[in-house]
Design an enzyme around this catalytic site. Structure first.
Site, PDB file in Angstrom:
ATOM      1  N   VAL A 172      91.126  64.894  86.354  1.00  0.00           N
ATOM      2  CA  VAL A 172      92.443  65.290  86.860  1.00  0.00           C
ATOM      3  C   VAL A 172      92.764  64.513  88.126  1.00  0.00           C
ATOM      4  O   VAL A 172      93.868  63.971  88.288  1.00  0.00           O
ATOM      5  CB  VAL A 172      92.502  66.805  87.105  1.00  0.00           C
ATOM      6  CG1 VAL A 172      93.867  67.185  87.684  1.00  0.00           C
ATOM      7  CG2 VAL A 172      92.253  67.568  85.817  1.00  0.00           C
ATOM      8  N   ASP A 173      91.796  64.442  89.036  1.00  0.00           N
ATOM      9  CA  ASP A 173      92.005  63.668  90.253  1.00  0.00           C
ATOM     10  C   ASP A 173      92.290  62.207  89.931  1.00  0.00           C
ATOM     11  O   ASP A 173      93.195  61.583  90.504  1.00  0.00           O
ATOM     12  CB  ASP A 173      90.761  63.752  91.137  1.00  0.00           C
ATOM     13  CG  ASP A 173      90.883  64.802  92.233  1.00  0.00           C
ATOM     14  OD1 ASP A 173      91.972  64.915  92.811  1.00  0.00           O
ATOM     15  OD2 ASP A 173      89.896  65.497  92.495  1.00  0.00           O
TER      16      ASP A 173
END
Length: 394
Positions: A172-173
């Site tokens: 996600v990051d």
């Protein structure tokens, strides 16, 4: 390895005041393609400098993997003089990347974040946060795994007979950093027409929802989100199978590939069987198909079968360790391991023909370029000496 400075973003000045992963990754992507990136860092350093072991000269590879092609300015933003200095530099910058809390900005006298691009109309301001500032979760802190959990990503990952499972990389990051970089480039392109910058907002939560393909699309159109382990909810056989040597992932994407696979395994009739003839049939009968294919595959050498099936146009791959893939000839051929001045890291995925990216600077130490950066922004010796003596920069 090329050290060309003629990247596609040469002449673009970026202030990267972000920390941890998504923002720094966006800044590194810009730097890889020629942007001049200044990392604005607290005297104590980015948290990721301590995300180890392992460590290289006291700095974690976690930090090293996100901060190459940057110069470093150590700046104390807790002092009014530090904020004033940041704003002075923003007058010259093209791009500003940050992930400060809204409450921190309010403490600095900025209660409305849109004020930044109003004050600096030429600036592209990329703001990274966990959940944004509005809505039920607005303003809450977000870290990758926690957002994987709340967004549904964790629920669809892992075998169906065990608990939900975190994806093994900070996906996600990383994707938020990519979206941030993409948004910055869109805004820079639009600025060529309008002459105006704008805010680019990316959040971990929004990114995670956008990444939920095909599960979100399935649910929004009458289906269900299924946890299928290594298998695929909509494509069969698209799964990991045992062989006599290494596990082999079959990624059979169409009916022709399936028939080719069946012929190679000595069961051509399976390719036209009414139960498995089309992908829709195979999805419906995935369990019986797996039970049929597994014993056939278990008799074969996985690496040899991988080579042969790929030659026949059937996508598949053995499961390799990180150590193994970094030693592959193809990894080196694709320049996906880069080394410069003692730094070793992954290569540049976006390859431009005329203006290629390059690794020119290793990740910096805290404040390694503070004085050079201040001079670059036009501050005279007296001003630089004053800022140093006041411990505004170090």
């Amino acid at each position: 390895m090329s050290k060309s400075v003629n990247g596609s973003l040469t002449g673009t000045l970026v202030l990267d005041a972000s920390r941890v992963l998504a923002g720094p990754f966006a800044g590194q992507l810009l730097g890889d393609h020629g942007a001049e990136v200044i990392k604005v860092e607290a005297f104590t350093g980015d948290d990721t400098r301590g995300y180890g072991p392992p460590f290289v000269d006291g700095t974690a590879p976690y930090f090293l993997g996100l901060n190459r092609n940057k110069k470093d300015l150590a700046l104390d933003l807790s002092k009014p003089e530090g904020i004033d200095l940041l704003f002075e530099m923003l007058e010259q910058a093209d791009v500003f990347i940050e992930n400060f809390k809204a409450s921190t900005w309010a403490k600095w006298g900025v209660s409305d974040l849109s004020e930044i691009t109003r004050r600096f109309p030429h600036l592209v301001h990329c703001r990274v946060s966990g959940f944004g500032e509005t809505g039920q979760l607005g303003g809450l802190p977000g870290y990758d795994a926690a957002v994987q959990a709340i967004s549904g990503l964790m629920a669809v990952n892992g075998p169906p007979d065990i608990d939900a499972c975190r994806i093994g990389i900070p996906i996600v990051d990383s994707c938020t950093g990519m979206y941030g970089c993409m948004g910055i480039l869109m805004a820079l392109l639009e600025r060529n027409r309008s002459g105006l910058g704008q805010m680019v907002e990316v959040t971990l939560y929004d990114t995670a929802i956008a990444m939920l393909h095909p599960h979100a699309s399935n649910v929004l159109n009458g289906g269900r989100a299924l946890r299928t382990g290594n298998g695929h909810p909509n494509i069969v056989p698209y799964d990991l199978f045992p062989t006599s040597t290494v596990p082999l992932f079959l990624a059979v994407g169409n009916d022709r590939q399936f028939r080719t696979l069946c012929a190679e395994l000595g069961v051509p009739e399976l390719g036209t069987d009414v139960l498995y003839r089309t992908n829709r049939d195979r999805v419906t009968n995935r369990d019986s198909l797996r039970a049929t294919l597994s014993p056939l595959l278990e008799q074969r050498d996985g690496m040899a079968l991988f080579t042969h099936l790929m030659d026949l146009g059937v996508p598949c791959a053995p499961v390799l360790t990180v150590e193994e893939v970094l030693e592959l000839d193809h990894t080196r051929t694709r320049e996906m391991v880069q080394e410069v001045d003692g730094y070793r890291g992954p290569g540049i995925a976006v390859k431009l023909d005329r203006t290629p990216g390059s690794v020119r600077l290793p990740p910096p130490g805290i404040g390694a370029h503070s004085q050079d950066v201040l001079v670059r922004f036009g501050f005279n010796n007296d001003r630089v000496s004053s800022l140093l003596s006041q411990k505004v920069v170090t």
